[in-house]
Scaffold this active site. Sequence first.
Site, PDB file in Angstrom:
ATOM      1  N   HIS A 160     -72.152  45.968  85.675  1.00  0.00           N
ATOM      2  CA  HIS A 160     -71.463  45.866  86.979  1.00  0.00           C
ATOM      3  C   HIS A 160     -71.721  47.076  87.873  1.00  0.00           C
ATOM      4  CE1 HIS A 160     -69.369  42.229  85.853  1.00  0.00           C
ATOM      5  NE2 HIS A 160     -68.794  42.800  84.809  1.00  0.00           N
ATOM      6  N   ASP A 196     -73.958  38.329  79.366  1.00  0.00           N
ATOM      7  CA  ASP A 196     -72.528  38.642  79.460  1.00  0.00           C
ATOM      8  C   ASP A 196     -71.832  37.506  80.215  1.00  0.00           C
ATOM      9  OD1 ASP A 196     -70.625  41.375  79.357  1.00  0.00           O
ATOM     10  OD2 ASP A 196     -70.077  40.005  80.990  1.00  0.00           O
ATOM     11  N   ASP A 285     -68.658  38.352  75.506  1.00  0.00           N
ATOM     12  CA  ASP A 285     -67.398  37.815  76.034  1.00  0.00           C
ATOM     13  C   ASP A 285     -67.484  36.334  76.391  1.00  0.00           C
ATOM     14  OD1 ASP A 285     -69.112  38.736  78.021  1.00  0.00           O
ATOM     15  OD2 ASP A 285     -67.622  40.027  78.996  1.00  0.00           O
TER      16      ASP A 285
HETATM   17  N1  Q9C Z   1     -58.008  39.089  84.533  1.00  0.00           N
HETATM   18  C1  Q9C Z   1     -67.635  43.526  81.443  1.00  0.00           C
HETATM   19  O1  Q9C Z   1     -67.530  42.562  80.708  1.00  0.00           O
HETATM   20  N2  Q9C Z   1     -61.387  42.507  84.978  1.00  0.00           N
HETATM   21  N3  Q9C Z   1     -66.756  43.769  82.431  1.00  0.00           N
HETATM   22  C2  Q9C Z   1     -61.106  41.117  84.872  1.00  0.00           C
HETATM   23  C3  Q9C Z   1     -59.326  39.537  84.247  1.00  0.00           C
HETATM   24  C4  Q9C Z   1     -62.747  42.883  85.073  1.00  0.00           C
HETATM   25  C5  Q9C Z   1     -65.637  42.890  82.645  1.00  0.00           C
HETATM   26  C6  Q9C Z   1     -59.643  40.851  84.929  1.00  0.00           C
HETATM   27  C7  Q9C Z   1     -63.604  42.440  83.923  1.00  0.00           C
HETATM   28  C8  Q9C Z   1     -64.859  43.248  83.844  1.00  0.00           C
HETATM   29  C9  Q9C Z   1     -68.725  44.514  81.250  1.00  0.00           C
HETATM   30 ZN    ZN Z   2     -68.327  40.724  80.789  1.00  0.00          ZN
END
Ligand code: Q9C
Ligand code: ZN
Length: 342
Positions: A160, A196, A285
């Site tokens: 990100h 991802d 994930d």
């Molecule tokens: N309610 C990676 O998997 N927050 N980043 C989401 C969900 C951000 C995930 C909130 C998720 C970022 C590297």
């Molecule tokens: Zn992710």
Amino acid sequence: MRTVYSPDHARHDPQKEISDGALVDAVEKPARAEIVKARIEEVGLGPLEAPTAHDDTLIARVHGADYLQFLKGFWADWQDAGRAGEAFPFVWPVPGLRRNAPPRHIDGRLGYYSFDAGSPLTEGTWIAARKGADTALSAVDIVSGGERAAFALCRPPGHHAASDFYGGYCFLNNAAIAAEGFLAKGAERVAILDVDYHHGNGTQAIFEDRADVLFVSLHADPADEFPYFLGYADETGIGAGEGCNINMPLAIGTDWLAYSDALAAALVRIKSSRADALVVSLGLDTFAKDPISRFTLESDDFLKMGAALAGAGLPTAFIMEGGYAVAELGINCVNVLTGFED
Ligand code: Q9C
Ligand code: ZN
């Protein structure tokens, strides 16, 4: 397969994150890397090696000098401002405001160099992220040295993070840095495949105007899922990079049957790209029990994912990204790597 790992990942140890309108326990935590390391040892995947130190040259091809300076100096600045505890931004230069120069005030600087309030910036964030970049580059060194594949067990994740802002738990874009590593080792073209659950907005933004790096991403439809503002199918690249950015947004609830179709299509595109090397942004994930995600892959599906990735037939650097179902994260991650090897 050889794995690159540094215990310094644990210097980034956030306690809380802002999620769904609340301050909740952080999910991107050191236990994630430790359970993967334990599983690697348990199944005897191969040696764990410390990263070798790399200078800033390749990191500086991905990130702006002022952004790197901000991250490096942040904790001292935060303390000088009289602040304590983890830092969260809360005001951003959206269109209609000016983003021409970083403000002097620490809160202005935080907003200038970030895109969300969900990514705690802590005392040890810089050292952990910088060691993560060394970890990714060391995996590239292993593959460039003749191994078919290597695994960079990076934390915090990276996909990100764009050239000059952090977010989504990511600070330095390890996959993009790895791609620059392959180019520096003589690759003419590199493909990045991002599996991802979330769109790799940072990686796309870094390479979208370039033809030497193909970015292909399978992810939850951003209309329904973070990062919301990038990752749609009509983002196909800009200028010289037109046609070198491929987004495959998938519906909430996607299972292995639908996922594997999209993955096969992604791999066809990668095989026809004449890439010399592959970087896999390896997020786990997509797992059914992931606490923040909504696909339904099962542990055995990650074995099949690894086998499919091997079908690309390219020298491959695996770069750890997300995956928050900690109890099963070691099994799922190592399943991809053993599925690749079998
Ligand atoms: N309610 C990676 O998997 N927050 N980043 C989401 C969900 C951000 C995930 C909130 C998720 C970022 C590297
Ligand atoms: Zn992710």
